[in-house]
Design a protein around this motif. Structure first.
Motif, mmCIF file in Angstrom:
data_model
loop_
_atom_site.group_PDB
_atom_site.id
_atom_site.type_symbol
_atom_site.label_atom_id
_atom_site.label_comp_id
_atom_site.label_asym_id
_atom_site.label_seq_id
_atom_site.Cartn_x
_atom_site.Cartn_y
_atom_site.Cartn_z
ATOM 1 N N VAL A 1 0.821 -1.167 0.096
ATOM 2 C CA VAL A 1 -0.116 0.002 -0.030
ATOM 3 C C VAL A 1 0.913 1.456 0.091
ATOM 4 O O VAL A 1 0.729 2.089 -0.960
ATOM 5 C CB VAL A 1 -1.040 -0.004 1.078
ATOM 6 N N ALA A 2 1.903 1.252 0.936
ATOM 7 C CA ALA A 2 2.545 2.439 1.116
ATOM 8 C C ALA A 2 3.528 2.981 -0.369
ATOM 9 O O ALA A 2 3.320 3.833 -0.500
ATOM 10 C CB ALA A 2 3.786 2.317 2.187
ATOM 11 N N PRO B 1 9.739 -0.129 -5.746
ATOM 12 C CA PRO B 1 8.581 -0.582 -6.272
ATOM 13 C C PRO B 1 7.614 -1.484 -5.311
ATOM 14 O O PRO B 1 8.260 -1.866 -4.427
ATOM 15 C CB PRO B 1 9.448 -1.659 -7.378
ATOM 16 N N PRO B 2 6.664 -1.591 -5.522
ATOM 17 C CA PRO B 2 5.677 -2.475 -4.727
ATOM 18 C C PRO B 2 6.174 -3.850 -4.645
ATOM 19 O O PRO B 2 6.587 -4.395 -5.724
ATOM 20 C CB PRO B 2 4.171 -2.414 -5.327
ATOM 21 N N PRO B 3 5.887 -4.867 -3.913
ATOM 22 C CA PRO B 3 6.158 -6.094 -3.687
ATOM 23 C C PRO B 3 5.508 -6.881 -4.751
ATOM 24 O O PRO B 3 6.049 -7.881 -5.110
ATOM 25 C CB PRO B 3 5.559 -6.568 -2.201
ATOM 26 N N SER B 4 4.362 -6.538 -4.913
ATOM 27 C CA SER B 4 3.771 -7.348 -6.343
ATOM 28 C C SER B 4 4.575 -7.077 -7.555
ATOM 29 O O SER B 4 4.933 -8.217 -8.144
ATOM 30 C CB SER B 4 2.324 -6.901 -6.517
ATOM 31 N N THR B 5 5.078 -6.136 -7.960
ATOM 32 C CA THR B 5 6.017 -5.748 -9.002
ATOM 33 C C THR B 5 7.440 -6.569 -8.813
ATOM 34 O O THR B 5 7.599 -7.069 -9.770
ATOM 35 C CB THR B 5 6.237 -4.342 -9.158
ATOM 36 N N ILE B 6 7.576 -6.563 -7.784
ATOM 37 C CA ILE B 6 9.173 -7.120 -7.516
ATOM 38 C C ILE B 6 8.875 -8.795 -7.510
ATOM 39 O O ILE B 6 9.705 -9.436 -8.391
ATOM 40 C CB ILE B 6 9.654 -7.229 -5.842
ATOM 41 N N LEU B 7 7.684 -9.318 -7.084
ATOM 42 C CA LEU B 7 7.441 -10.734 -7.235
ATOM 43 C C LEU B 7 7.336 -11.081 -8.564
ATOM 44 O O LEU B 7 7.931 -12.237 -9.246
ATOM 45 C CB LEU B 7 6.051 -11.047 -6.310
ATOM 46 N N PRO C 1 13.282 -2.900 -9.708
ATOM 47 C CA PRO C 1 12.450 -3.982 -9.382
ATOM 48 C C PRO C 1 13.294 -5.334 -9.540
ATOM 49 O O PRO C 1 13.429 -6.123 -8.460
ATOM 50 C CB PRO C 1 11.144 -4.145 -10.481
ATOM 51 N N VAL C 2 14.189 -5.572 -10.536
ATOM 52 C CA VAL C 2 15.296 -6.374 -10.409
ATOM 53 C C VAL C 2 15.974 -6.599 -9.145
ATOM 54 O O VAL C 2 16.359 -7.558 -8.688
ATOM 55 C CB VAL C 2 16.040 -6.597 -11.685
ATOM 56 N N MET C 3 16.580 -5.403 -8.967
ATOM 57 C CA MET C 3 17.508 -5.173 -7.713
ATOM 58 C C MET C 3 16.749 -5.752 -6.443
ATOM 59 O O MET C 3 17.548 -6.710 -5.921
ATOM 60 C CB MET C 3 17.881 -3.583 -7.638
ATOM 61 N N TRP C 4 15.571 -5.335 -6.307
ATOM 62 C CA TRP C 4 14.869 -5.798 -5.317
ATOM 63 C C TRP C 4 14.566 -7.225 -5.275
ATOM 64 O O TRP C 4 14.702 -7.842 -4.346
ATOM 65 C CB TRP C 4 13.535 -5.011 -4.839
ATOM 66 N N ALA C 5 14.192 -7.882 -6.484
ATOM 67 C CA ALA C 5 13.850 -9.097 -6.608
ATOM 68 C C ALA C 5 15.124 -9.944 -6.176
ATOM 69 O O ALA C 5 15.016 -11.103 -5.437
ATOM 70 C CB ALA C 5 13.740 -9.413 -8.009
ATOM 71 N N TRP C 6 16.451 -9.574 -6.503
ATOM 72 C CA TRP C 6 17.618 -10.183 -5.763
ATOM 73 C C TRP C 6 17.998 -10.263 -4.421
ATOM 74 O O TRP C 6 18.150 -11.133 -3.818
ATOM 75 C CB TRP C 6 19.116 -10.039 -6.755
ATOM 76 N N VAL C 7 17.449 -9.171 -3.827
ATOM 77 C CA VAL C 7 17.347 -8.825 -2.372
ATOM 78 C C VAL C 7 16.546 -9.695 -1.902
ATOM 79 O O VAL C 7 16.909 -10.662 -0.728
ATOM 80 C CB VAL C 7 16.910 -7.572 -1.939
#
Lengths: 265, 257
Positions: A23-24, A34-40, A225-231
């Motif tokens: 939400v935030a 990016p929102p978690p859904s995008t990361i996922l 988003p890719v960076m977060w996905a690797w995290v």
């Protein structure tokens, strides 16, 4: 409480956190977050877009995730062998730690990432440097806990060993090491998280593949988003390795009264 | 036939004699109890006999051979069964343990462990861990482990001091039964006068530290003993009084432990 209930309770806060984050980030709309859904979705596209015969695993799983995990596991395994082996010898010897204590205290005080430049010079960029870095950093907790563990034999047990005329080899395998096992596992747990940390750090600075390398590449390409996905991937790898170690520990220490089946820890 | 000979034994602890000028012999198949005031050096004496501590002077001979280290045909049972059993080994593996470095095959090991466990009245607990058993059962496991090597001499240091009274009676009867069935020689230390008389074929009474022998009393009770009948008999009461009198040093009533 049922198993399902316990599962729900332990993951409820996690789910709520993800929801708040979703939400935030949607409200803020900031490109860095990016929102978690995008990361996922990004992650799924990264890792599970492979062909059917490879169980949909993407190239990067084989080229980056697997090498990362292998390095962490190899470094950890070397550390476990050296730590338990050397720790047993030093712990059993009367003067061993008097000789080696100051040396260990100094070596352990050096933050391991500081040695990456040294190991880079010695071994060059690549897996060998990383395994050495991981092994070096992960050895200390195992070594010191093993020394402590093999010294903690109960006096009555020690006298029993003598009264039974137990030969040294049997004593080591049947008494000294089992008695030390709870402390050894405490060291192994600590060292496993150190291994994962050093795996990433060494890949961030001296690697051409691996999760850390991909993470930095994504950051340089402003592909957040890719960076977060690797995290997220790092979190999953850490959880997975830890789960395996905990399962091994549970089995090896199942004789402990507090670990009996059905008894909460 | 003499199995064990102790001659002029002396052991110093922190510069002072704990045991001094002890001489006695134990015949094969005898059950001998040693009693004395607490802290008089009973346990030290037992450890010297076992070869666990080296005596300052004097000698211990088993089958006529001087004892320098723990002899192969000797087993020791400690008071603290909870710590003397290895918690990471199941009951069966604890009992089998002394056979693992003797040339005994795996199948025979299991057979002898089962036999030893049956001998102490424990069946069906093979795969439990020691902490899952009651104190009395744990001490039975420790006794089974001591007997599995078929020792010529069994040394027991206050073996029943940490269990409740009911269990203690059971274990005392168990010990007498097992000892007679196997014709094992037993040397048992206890601070309990009643126990020494009930269990023993002979009672050795030690003085206060430095411990020396003040009496060597034969126990003229029937071999078949009964917790209620025997303890109520006139002979038992008389012997108990005799041991108590010998324990009390002249002019020092506080010496009775």
């Amino acid at each position: 409480m049922s198993a399902a209930g316990r599962f729900l309770r332990s993951w409820a806060l996690f789910a709520a956190g993800v929801l708040v984050w979703e939400v935030a980030t949607r409200l803020a709309g900031h490109p860095f977050f990016p929102p978690p859904s995008t990361i996922l979705v990004t992650g799924a596209r990264l890792w599970f877009a492979g062909p059917v015969e490879r169980a949909f695993l993407g190239d990067t799983v084989l080229d980056d995730v697997l090498p990362s995990v292998l390095r962490a596991v190899t470094g950890f395994a070397v550390a476990a062998l050296v730590g338990v082996g050397l720790g047993t010898v030093l712990g059993r010897s009367r003067t061993g730690m008097q000789w080696c204590g100051p040396l260990f205290a100094f070596a352990r005080a050096i933050p391991p990432p500081a040695l990456i430049p040294v190991f880079l010079v010695l071994f060059g960029i690549g897996g060998r440097m990383q395994v050495v870095t991981i092994a070096f950093a992960a050895t200390w907790p195992i070594l010191l806990n093993t020394v402590d563990g093999v010294r903690s034999l109960d006096p009555v047990q020690a006298e029993t060993v003598r009264a039974l005329r137990m030969p040294p080899g049997h004593r080591l395998v049947l008494v000294v090491l089992p008695a030390a096992l709870p402390k050894i596992f405490a060291g192994l747990r600590l060292s496993l998280s150190i291994s994962v940390i050093l795996m990433v750090v060494s890949e961030l600075v001296g690697s051409v593949d691996g999760i850390g390398f991909q993470l930095r590449q994504a950051q340089h390409a402003f592909d957040f988003p890719v960076m977060w996905a690797w995290v997220v991937a790092l979190g999953v790898v850490g959880l997975g390795l830890n789960a395996v170690l905990l399962a091994v520990e549970q089995r090896a220490l199942r004789w402990q009264p507090t670990r009996a089946t059905g008894v909460p820890r | 036939m003499t199995l064990l000979q102790v001659r002029h034994l002396r052991h110093d602890y922190r510069g002072a004699a704990a045991v001094d000028e002890l001489t006695f012999a134990v015949g094969a198949g005898e059950l001998v109890c040693i009693t004395g005031p607490s802290g008089c050096g009973k346990s030290t004496l037992l450890r010297a006999v076992a070869g666990l501590v080296e005596p300052t002077a004097g000698e211990v001979r088993l089958h006529g051979d001087p004892v320098r280290a723990v002899p192969d045909e000797l087993s020791f049972v400690f008071q603290d069964y909870g710590r003397s059993l290895f918690p990471w080994l199941s009951v069966r593996r604890n009992v089998e343990l002394p056979l693992r470095w003797r040339s005994v095959g795996r199948a025979e090991r299991a057979e002898r462990a089962a036999e030893a466990l049956a001998g102490v009245g424990l069946a069906g607990v093979d795969d439990r861990y020691p902490w899952q058993l009651s104190g009395g059962m744990q001490q039975r496991v420790a006794i089974a482990r001591a007997l599995v090597t078929r020792p010529a001499l069994l040394l027991m240091d206050e073996p029943f001091a940490s269990v409740d009274a009911q269990t203690r009676f059971e274990l005392e009867d168990l010990l007498r039964r097992v000892q007679r069935a196997r014709a094992t020689t037993v040397l048992l230390v206890t601070h309990d006068i009643d126990e020494s008389v009930y269990l023993g074929d002979r009672v050795l009474v030690l003085s206060r530290s430095p411990a020396h022998l003040v009496a060597d009393l034969p126990v003229d009770l029937p071999a078949e003993r009964d917790q209620i009948g025997t303890r109520g008999s006139a002979a038992f009461v008389a012997l108990r009084g005799e041991v108590a009198r010998r324990l009390r040093a002249p002019g020092d009533p506080a010496a009775v432990g």
